[in-house]
Design a protein around this motif. Structure first.
Motif, PDB file in Angstrom:
ATOM      1  N   LYS A   1     -14.867  -0.169  12.186  1.00  0.00           N
ATOM      2  CA  LYS A   1     -14.828   0.913  13.173  1.00  0.00           C
ATOM      3  C   LYS A   1     -14.893   2.242  12.429  1.00  0.00           C
ATOM      4  CE  LYS A   1     -12.000   3.050  16.800  1.00  0.00           C
ATOM      5  NZ  LYS A   1     -10.727   2.967  17.560  1.00  0.00           N
ATOM      6  N   LYS A   2     -15.761   3.130  12.899  1.00  0.00           N
ATOM      7  CA  LYS A   2     -15.899   4.444  12.287  1.00  0.00           C
ATOM      8  C   LYS A   2     -15.930   5.501  13.372  1.00  0.00           C
ATOM      9  CE  LYS A   2     -16.519   7.473   9.012  1.00  0.00           C
ATOM     10  NZ  LYS A   2     -15.429   7.770   8.072  1.00  0.00           N
ATOM     11  N   SER A   3     -15.136   6.556  13.173  1.00  0.00           N
ATOM     12  CA  SER A   3     -15.064   7.656  14.141  1.00  0.00           C
ATOM     13  C   SER A   3     -15.251   8.974  13.412  1.00  0.00           C
ATOM     14  CB  SER A   3     -13.719   7.659  14.858  1.00  0.00           C
ATOM     15  OG  SER A   3     -13.467   6.420  15.472  1.00  0.00           O
ATOM     16  N   PHE A   4     -15.807   9.934  14.126  1.00  0.00           N
ATOM     17  CA  PHE A   4     -15.835  11.324  13.678  1.00  0.00           C
ATOM     18  C   PHE A   4     -15.068  12.120  14.715  1.00  0.00           C
ATOM     19  CE2 PHE A   4     -19.965  10.105  11.508  1.00  0.00           C
ATOM     20  CZ  PHE A   4     -19.397  10.109  10.239  1.00  0.00           C
TER      21      PHE A   4
ATOM     22  N   VAL B   1     -12.661  12.517  17.596  1.00  0.00           N
ATOM     23  CA  VAL B   1     -12.191  11.600  18.638  1.00  0.00           C
ATOM     24  C   VAL B   1     -13.309  10.663  19.101  1.00  0.00           C
ATOM     25  CG1 VAL B   1     -10.427  13.192  19.459  1.00  0.00           C
ATOM     26  CG2 VAL B   1     -12.719  13.305  20.457  1.00  0.00           C
ATOM     27  N   GLU B   2     -14.526  10.848  18.568  1.00  0.00           N
ATOM     28  CA  GLU B   2     -15.668  10.065  19.035  1.00  0.00           C
ATOM     29  C   GLU B   2     -15.939   8.899  18.099  1.00  0.00           C
ATOM     30  OE1 GLU B   2     -20.419  10.666  20.052  1.00  0.00           O
ATOM     31  OE2 GLU B   2     -19.129  12.405  19.723  1.00  0.00           O
ATOM     32  N   ASP B   3     -16.006   7.682  18.662  1.00  0.00           N
ATOM     33  CA  ASP B   3     -16.357   6.504  17.880  1.00  0.00           C
ATOM     34  C   ASP B   3     -17.858   6.468  17.634  1.00  0.00           C
ATOM     35  OD1 ASP B   3     -13.751   5.725  17.885  1.00  0.00           O
ATOM     36  OD2 ASP B   3     -13.972   4.144  19.394  1.00  0.00           O
ATOM     37  N   VAL B   4     -18.235   6.305  16.376  1.00  0.00           N
ATOM     38  CA  VAL B   4     -19.650   6.129  16.046  1.00  0.00           C
ATOM     39  C   VAL B   4     -20.040   4.676  16.308  1.00  0.00           C
ATOM     40  CG1 VAL B   4     -21.404   6.312  14.241  1.00  0.00           C
ATOM     41  CG2 VAL B   4     -19.512   7.937  14.311  1.00  0.00           C
ATOM     42  N   PHE B   5     -19.221   3.752  15.818  1.00  0.00           N
ATOM     43  CA  PHE B   5     -19.397   2.334  16.141  1.00  0.00           C
ATOM     44  C   PHE B   5     -18.045   1.642  15.984  1.00  0.00           C
ATOM     45  CE2 PHE B   5     -20.965   2.977  11.722  1.00  0.00           C
ATOM     46  CZ  PHE B   5     -19.994   2.280  11.016  1.00  0.00           C
ATOM     47  N   SER B   6     -17.934   0.467  16.571  1.00  0.00           N
ATOM     48  CA  SER B   6     -16.686  -0.292  16.495  1.00  0.00           C
ATOM     49  C   SER B   6     -16.989  -1.781  16.576  1.00  0.00           C
ATOM     50  CB  SER B   6     -15.730   0.115  17.616  1.00  0.00           C
ATOM     51  OG  SER B   6     -16.300  -0.152  18.884  1.00  0.00           O
TER      52      SER B   6
ATOM     53  N   LYS C   1     -26.345   4.585  11.199  1.00  0.00           N
ATOM     54  CA  LYS C   1     -26.943   3.637  10.249  1.00  0.00           C
ATOM     55  C   LYS C   1     -26.610   4.018   8.803  1.00  0.00           C
ATOM     56  CE  LYS C   1     -31.133   4.351  11.768  1.00  0.00           C
ATOM     57  NZ  LYS C   1     -30.850   5.375  12.785  1.00  0.00           N
ATOM     58  N   SER C   2     -26.843   5.287   8.444  1.00  0.00           N
ATOM     59  CA  SER C   2     -26.545   5.729   7.071  1.00  0.00           C
ATOM     60  C   SER C   2     -25.054   5.627   6.787  1.00  0.00           C
ATOM     61  CB  SER C   2     -27.025   7.170   6.866  1.00  0.00           C
ATOM     62  OG  SER C   2     -28.424   7.277   7.027  1.00  0.00           O
ATOM     63  N   THR C   3     -24.239   5.947   7.789  1.00  0.00           N
ATOM     64  CA  THR C   3     -22.780   5.847   7.626  1.00  0.00           C
ATOM     65  C   THR C   3     -22.367   4.411   7.344  1.00  0.00           C
ATOM     66  OG1 THR C   3     -22.451   7.712   9.129  1.00  0.00           O
ATOM     67  CG2 THR C   3     -20.570   6.267   8.763  1.00  0.00           C
ATOM     68  N   LEU C   4     -22.973   3.454   8.034  1.00  0.00           N
ATOM     69  CA  LEU C   4     -22.646   2.045   7.816  1.00  0.00           C
ATOM     70  C   LEU C   4     -22.970   1.634   6.387  1.00  0.00           C
ATOM     71  CD1 LEU C   4     -21.755  -0.721   8.798  1.00  0.00           C
ATOM     72  CD2 LEU C   4     -24.054  -1.094   9.699  1.00  0.00           C
TER      73      LEU C   4
ATOM     74  N   GLY D   1     -14.969   5.759   3.838  1.00  0.00           N
ATOM     75  CA  GLY D   1     -14.061   4.790   4.428  1.00  0.00           C
ATOM     76  C   GLY D   1     -14.300   4.620   5.916  1.00  0.00           C
ATOM     77  N   CYS D   2     -13.531   3.729   6.513  1.00  0.00           N
ATOM     78  CA  CYS D   2     -13.606   3.514   7.954  1.00  0.00           C
ATOM     79  C   CYS D   2     -12.185   3.366   8.503  1.00  0.00           C
ATOM     80  CB  CYS D   2     -14.452   2.291   8.290  1.00  0.00           C
ATOM     81  SG  CYS D   2     -13.887   0.768   7.523  1.00  0.00           S
ATOM     82  N   GLU D   3     -12.046   3.535   9.814  1.00  0.00           N
ATOM     83  CA  GLU D   3     -10.729   3.511  10.445  1.00  0.00           C
ATOM     84  C   GLU D   3     -10.164   2.094  10.530  1.00  0.00           C
ATOM     85  OE1 GLU D   3     -13.196   5.602  11.557  1.00  0.00           O
ATOM     86  OE2 GLU D   3     -12.082   7.217  10.609  1.00  0.00           O
ATOM     87  N   GLU D   4     -11.037   1.133  10.765  1.00  0.00           N
ATOM     88  CA  GLU D   4     -10.601  -0.257  10.895  1.00  0.00           C
ATOM     89  C   GLU D   4     -11.628  -1.167  10.247  1.00  0.00           C
ATOM     90  OE1 GLU D   4      -9.945  -1.309  14.962  1.00  0.00           O
ATOM     91  OE2 GLU D   4      -8.626   0.393  15.363  1.00  0.00           O
TER      92      GLU D   4
END
Length: 666
Positions: free
Chosen positions: A10-13, A15-20, A42-45, A54-57
């Motif tokens: 899971k990645k957020s910027f 309060v908005e989730d980019v993907f989960s 995509k680049s973030t992944l 890093g990522c949140e989860e």
């Protein structure tokens, strides 16, 4: 063997989730295309998988000793090394090994020739020398310099520029050099983020061949559909915060995705119809006022509450909308060139890019210009626009021509203003409400219209430039790499608009998917002249191959093999190859006709199934009516009809599924 996997990322910027909830595994040797709209993450992944962010989860697993290489979109060199020195740095450990082997050889020779020597020390040196020699051979130590030269030449760096300082390279040259460095490193897992943006067609072909033979695993972000078709065996689609996996190349993915979206839309609409029907029945049950029907209403309400609501699938409403319109019609003769020659630069840096360019373009033609980097394609467009004058010859512009120009660098955008200010300055006849409506069609929604132009992504700048071009009313479009920064869906929308444009267009592009869909003719600019091919990219390739075969036959004849065995064999091979291509075209046409018949039958089945669903829903509604509760004869008759309708629908569904599976396989 799994070399890389991710679990519940899971990645957020903010309060908005980019993907989960992104999970997948990558096997050794996989060739994965990571696709999705701009901004999907995509680049973030890839950065998360590479450990750069890093990522949140969630968690990422990489097999032990796995080396990851990462080519970024904006890899730029800032060192003072030369091109060749940057490439040599890749082999720094091999070169250190080479140096140590040489030193050990000298030490062993000196040690052995001395009057006395320590046998144990000599044995130790010989052991180290043997180990280093074996490792040096394993690492192809004797061929790394030729490998460097081969990759650099394939990336269009000729030998004479090997000593050029990297700080003097253009952005495109630096990007190509960064890609060359990563390819030479040969990591176990290679991440490529938009590697095709600054490559010409010849280099793209070389890269496709290189990646097909690459010994490791590749994950590539690309909007180049032709490239994906020829390099990957899996597609990871990242969209709306979710990851979907397709086991095939881009063409397989496109067909599967279309079928999935159609199926999801049908399921969504069916559920919405059922929800509305249930809500209507609940309302009517309540209106009756009887305790029995009120109880039924409560039961149905609980059932609706437990129903898992389907999200509406993304559809055409979420795509960019383009329609190029011409405010006036040009004359039939639009552009005519004779004997155009052009030299760029002065003195030692002078380079003649055109020697004798001739062409004649009529109204309504869609010309696509191809050629290697540096051939002068962008220069040709600027000469058409009279921004640059030819050194010899002339280009004549026809009657009533109104140019619209798309610059691949978007240098015509004002960096100091916002998106909506850019539009206000260009089109004063529109008020802000109208401008916001137009911008919305190009995916600039809400506060996006107040973004400074200077912070827009490449895709956003491309969309803004295309919107301005759409509103220009031009009847002659001059387009320099218009799809470079567009995502796949936006490319398809743009291509459709260009095909529907009633005016004339001249497009420089390396996008081979576009080159197959759009042009009426392809102009190849190479070695200072233009060769015209009246057809699309596949026709161009076929014609080039045919010309090469004829040249080979003529060369064999000229070498004295004319009537002999060698000449006859070459002619026979050429004839056999020609027959093979004709058979392939005939088979392709037969397959296309069969596919069209299958698609028409699928459409008819879908209409029949929809009609049956309506009948079944109506009968089920009748069975729920209180007036029928005591009429057992009528109830039995309706139930029997209902059973027959359901059996008929099952039969139609089986045929539909069989035909759909055949379509997917094709």
């Amino acid at each position: 063997m799994t070399v890389l996997s991710a679990a519940n990322l899971k990645k957020s910027f903010g309060v908005e989730d980019v993907f989960s909830d992104v999970s997948f595994s990558v096997n050794k040797g996989d060739r994965i295309g990571l696709v999705g709209p701009n901004g999907a993450g995509k680049s973030t992944l890839l950065k998360i998988l590479a450990g750069e962010t890093g990522c949140e989860e969630g968690s990422v697993y990489a097999a032990a000793d796995t080396v990851i290489g990462f080519f970024h979109q904006n890899d730029l060199f800032s060192s003072e090394k030369t091109i060749y020195e940057e490439m040599l740095a890749v082999f720094s450990d091999v070169r250190a090994m080479e140096k140590r082997i040489g030193e050990l050889g000298e030490e062993i020779a000196a040690f052995s020739s001395g009057p006395e020597h320590d046998e144990a020390a000599l044995e130790k040196m010989l052991g180290e020398y043997d180990r280093l020699q074996q490792e040096f051979l394993r690492r192809d130590g004797f061929s790394y310099q030729s490998e460097i030269q081969g990759v650099l030449r394939s990336m269009h760096f000729p030998d004479e520029v090997f000593g050029k300082n990297t700080s003097s390279l253009s952005g495109g040259e630096r990007t190509r050099l960064a890609l060359a460095v990563q390819l030479l490193r040969k990591p176990d897992v290679l991440f490529l983020d938009e590697p095709t943006n600054h490559l010409d067609i010849d280099t793209l072909r070389w890269l496709e061949q290189y990646l097909r033979g690459y010994p490791g695993t590749v994950i590539v972000i690309s909007h180049d559909r032709y490239f994906l078709d020829h390099t990957v065996n899996r597609i990871f689609e990242l969209n709306n915060g979710r990851l979907r996996i397709y086991e095939g190349n881009y063409t397989f993915y496109a067909a599967e995705r279309k079928a999935r979206l159609a199926s999801e839309m049908k399921a969504f609409e069916k559920q919405q119809t059922e929800i509305r029907r249930q809500e209507d029945m609940i309302r009517r049950f309540k209106q009756r006022g009887t305790e029995k029907l009120a109880k039924r209403a409560r039961s149905r309400e609980k059932m609706l509450e437990r129903t898992e609501r389907l999200d509406r699938p993304a559809g055409p409403a979420d795509r960019m909308k383009i329609q190029f319109r011409q405010e006036s019609v040009s004359g039939n003769d639009t552009l005519h060139a004779e004997g155009v020659a052009k030299t760029l630069g002065r003195g030692e840096t002078a380079r003649q890019v055109m020697t004798d360019v001739n062409f004649d373009i009529k109204r309504g033609e869609r010309i696509c210009v191809i050629g290697p980097n540096g051939a002068g394609k962008s220069t040709l467009l600027k000469m058409i626009l009279s921004e640059i004058r030819p050194d010899a010859g002339f280009i004549k512009v026809g009657h009533n021509i109104v140019f619209g120009y798309y610059d691949q660098e978007q240098s015509m955008l004002d960096e100091s203003g916002t998106v909506i200010e850019e539009m206000r300055d260009a089109y004063e006849q529109y008020d802000d409400r109208e401008l916001r409506g137009l911008l919305g069609k190009f995916l600039f929604r809400g506060d996006d219209v107040f973004k400074p132009v200077s912070v827009l992504s490449g895709g956003e700048r491309a969309r803004l430039s295309l919107l301005k071009l759409m509103l220009s009313g031009a009847n002659m479009l001059i387009l320099d790499e218009p799809t470079n920064h567009l995502d796949i869906e936006s490319k398809e929308v743009f291509e459709d608009a260009l095909i529907d444009f009633p005016g004339t267009s001249v497009t420089v592009s390396h996008d081979r998917y576009l080159l197959n869909r759009v042009p009426t003719s392809i102009y190849e600019l190479d070695h200072g002249t233009i060769t015209e091919y009246k057809g699309n990219y596949d026709y161009y390739l076929e014609k080039k191959a045919s010309m090469a075969e004829e040249a080979a036959v003529q060369a064999a004849a000229a070498a004295g093999n004319g009537p002999g065995e060698a000449g006859s064999a070459a002619a026979g091979d050429a004839a056999a190859e020609k027959q093979k291509r004709m058979d392939a075209r005939r088979n392709a046409k037969e397959l296309q006709a069969k596919q069209r018949r299958r698609e028409r039958r699928i459409e008819a089945l879908e209409e029949q199934i929809a009609a049956l669903e309506e009948d079944i829903a109506g009968m089920e509604e009748q069975l729920g009516q209180e007036s029928l509760m005591s009429d057992h004869v009528k109830l039995a008759a309706i139930s029997e009809q209902l059973s027959g309708k359901k059996e008929e629908m099952d039969t139609l569904f089986q045929e539909w599924e069989a035909l759909s599976e055949e379509t997917e396989i094709l």
